[in-house]
Design a protein around this motif. Sequence first.
Motif, short mmCIF file in Angstrom:
data_model
loop_
_atom_site.label_atom_id
_atom_site.label_comp_id
_atom_site.label_asym_id
_atom_site.label_seq_id
_atom_site.Cartn_x
_atom_site.Cartn_y
_atom_site.Cartn_z
N ILE A 249 0.68 -1.29 -0.04
CA ILE A 249 0.07 0.14 -0.01
C ILE A 249 0.89 1.30 0.00
O ILE A 249 2.19 1.17 0.12
CB ILE A 249 -1.02 -0.17 1.26
CG1 ILE A 249 -0.09 0.26 2.60
CG2 ILE A 249 -1.96 -1.03 1.10
CD1 ILE A 249 -0.75 0.42 3.74
N ASP A 250 0.31 2.32 -0.28
CA ASP A 250 0.83 3.59 -0.26
C ASP A 250 1.14 4.06 1.03
O ASP A 250 0.42 4.08 1.96
CB ASP A 250 0.18 4.78 -1.35
CG ASP A 250 -0.15 4.04 -2.77
OD1 ASP A 250 0.67 3.32 -2.96
OD2 ASP A 250 -0.97 4.68 -3.15
N LEU A 251 2.11 4.94 1.22
CA LEU A 251 2.28 5.92 2.48
C LEU A 251 2.29 7.37 2.05
O LEU A 251 2.86 7.55 0.76
CB LEU A 251 3.51 5.68 3.23
CG LEU A 251 3.50 4.24 4.14
CD1 LEU A 251 4.94 3.93 4.66
CD2 LEU A 251 2.38 4.06 5.07
N ALA A 252 1.79 8.18 2.89
CA ALA A 252 1.85 9.89 2.30
C ALA A 252 2.91 10.52 3.50
O ALA A 252 3.16 9.94 4.47
CB ALA A 252 0.59 10.45 2.68
N VAL A 253 3.65 11.52 2.86
CA VAL A 253 4.56 12.18 3.61
C VAL A 253 4.32 13.75 3.70
O VAL A 253 4.01 14.12 2.68
CB VAL A 253 6.16 11.84 2.98
CG1 VAL A 253 6.98 12.50 3.75
CG2 VAL A 253 6.35 10.49 2.94
N LEU A 254 4.43 14.12 4.82
CA LEU A 254 4.68 15.68 5.01
C LEU A 254 6.04 15.98 5.52
O LEU A 254 6.17 15.79 6.66
CB LEU A 254 3.51 16.21 6.01
CG LEU A 254 3.77 17.63 6.39
CD1 LEU A 254 3.67 18.65 5.53
CD2 LEU A 254 2.52 17.85 7.66
N GLY A 255 6.50 16.56 4.65
CA GLY A 255 8.29 16.78 5.01
C GLY A 255 8.77 15.46 4.81
O GLY A 255 9.00 14.90 3.86
N ASP A 256 9.23 14.97 6.05
CA ASP A 256 9.88 13.85 6.15
C ASP A 256 9.00 13.07 7.20
O ASP A 256 9.82 11.86 7.54
CB ASP A 256 11.36 13.97 6.80
CG ASP A 256 11.46 14.59 7.95
OD1 ASP A 256 10.47 15.23 8.69
OD2 ASP A 256 12.74 15.02 8.33
N ARG A 257 7.87 13.30 7.39
CA ARG A 257 7.01 12.73 8.35
C ARG A 257 6.09 11.93 7.67
O ARG A 257 5.19 12.48 6.83
CB ARG A 257 6.46 13.64 9.41
CG ARG A 257 5.32 13.20 10.50
CD ARG A 257 4.63 14.09 11.11
NE ARG A 257 3.89 13.50 12.39
CZ ARG A 257 4.23 13.73 13.62
NH1 ARG A 257 5.48 14.18 13.82
NH2 ARG A 257 3.58 12.87 14.38
N VAL A 258 5.95 10.70 7.75
CA VAL A 258 4.97 9.83 7.14
C VAL A 258 3.76 9.87 8.03
O VAL A 258 3.67 10.02 9.23
CB VAL A 258 5.65 8.22 7.38
CG1 VAL A 258 4.54 7.27 7.06
CG2 VAL A 258 6.75 8.06 6.25
#
Length: 458
Positions: A249-258
């Motif tokens: 599955i996918d993961l999302a990232v904000l900056g370097d935070r998953v």
Amino acid sequence: MVGTAEGVRPGVRPGMGRRVAAAAALLAAIGAIALVVVALLQEPLRLVAAPVLVGVAVAAGWTALVRRGIWRIAACAIALLALVGVIMLVVTASVLRTAGVVVLVLVAASLARAALGRDLVPAPSGLKSVPAAGHGVLLMNPRSGGGKVGRFALEEEALRRGVTPVVLEPGDDLRALAEAAVAEGADVLGMAGGDGSQALVADVARHHDVPLVVVPAGTRNHFALDLGLDRDDVVAALDAFGPALERRIDLAVLGDRVFVNNASLGVYAGVVQSEGYRDAKLATTARMAPDLLGPGAEGSHLRFRGPDGDDGGPTAMVLVSNGDYRLDRLDGFGTRARLDGGVLGVVTVRVEKGRDVTEMLAAQATGRLRSFHGYRQWNAPEFEVDSDKPLVEVGVDGEALRLPPPLRFRVLPGALRVRVPVASPGAAPAAVASAGPGEAIAGLVRVLCGQPAVRRQA
């Protein structure tokens, strides 16, 4: 010929029990519709007055929420009177007829579920059978979900399955514990906790290409929900350490935070940031609403580009999710049909006039938030939000943060291996709901005729 949607399980020919259930479900639905039609013909004024009073109650309730002082008192009084009027209309109407409609609808829904079985439930793509973990490790947050780890005896249940339990103590570093587990030979990592903890362990798992087992021991467990797990059966999730099903599955990232669920900015993020929110959500929301949405509230400081490259403009809420959301509420919680689409889901809600607020609440109350004219939704592999403020309030998987702009979001396609029990439901509510009532009725008719609820592709 009508074909199945991609990934839908075409069911086997139904037995007599399912055919009888389909017939009964259709008859119950027809009966409920007939009672409503009779009521409409006999008492049209009553049926018109009820929704009008409900609308008045909603509008007055919102005014009470976003105003203070005498305006709030007056709006509360109007909302109360409108609700009393609705109750009187219901009480003085035919009790037997009302009860009959409710009972028939419930019977129809229950029988339809039995008749359709899992035929309309999509099978996630890329599923494969995998053997039991050789060295499984389960990390547990005993404070999550009001103490679900202890309430469901997860430590003992893990040991019974040959899984090594690791219980977080105050001051422990969850990431360090997960890294240590992998360094000591763990070939499957599990996390019993909320979405924030799941995201942290998922990040460690994806770095080492180790599969993750999600145990819904948090408060809402939206990640588990969209993986097709039964959130009420916490212990059953541990079966994924045994012979299980695995997919990417996918993961999302904000900056370097998953993050595994979503990141919210604007109204909801502002409420979550406030002290006391977790202990008194409704009271906190009511207290802050006048500043966030009421007359004189500051315009949004968020800046971003829409799907066509246009300026997003003043926006009450921005929601960025790991995959497309089926969003019916404004609190940032919805459900996703899939977690492997390789995209971020972006939702924005724009409120410009007082009348917009009433329309938005009416759309939300009827489960049609997406029909509100200020609602926009699109997909993107990347998304950026800027601001003229030094720090932007953002809620990431339910955790309140303040981060410097610009906020850069991106998706990591297929980054995480996840394992689920063989017997898990296997589909998120959005995936099941995407079939729609029309397809469900057509499925019931096909089952009644002895055919699978979903036709095979030609």
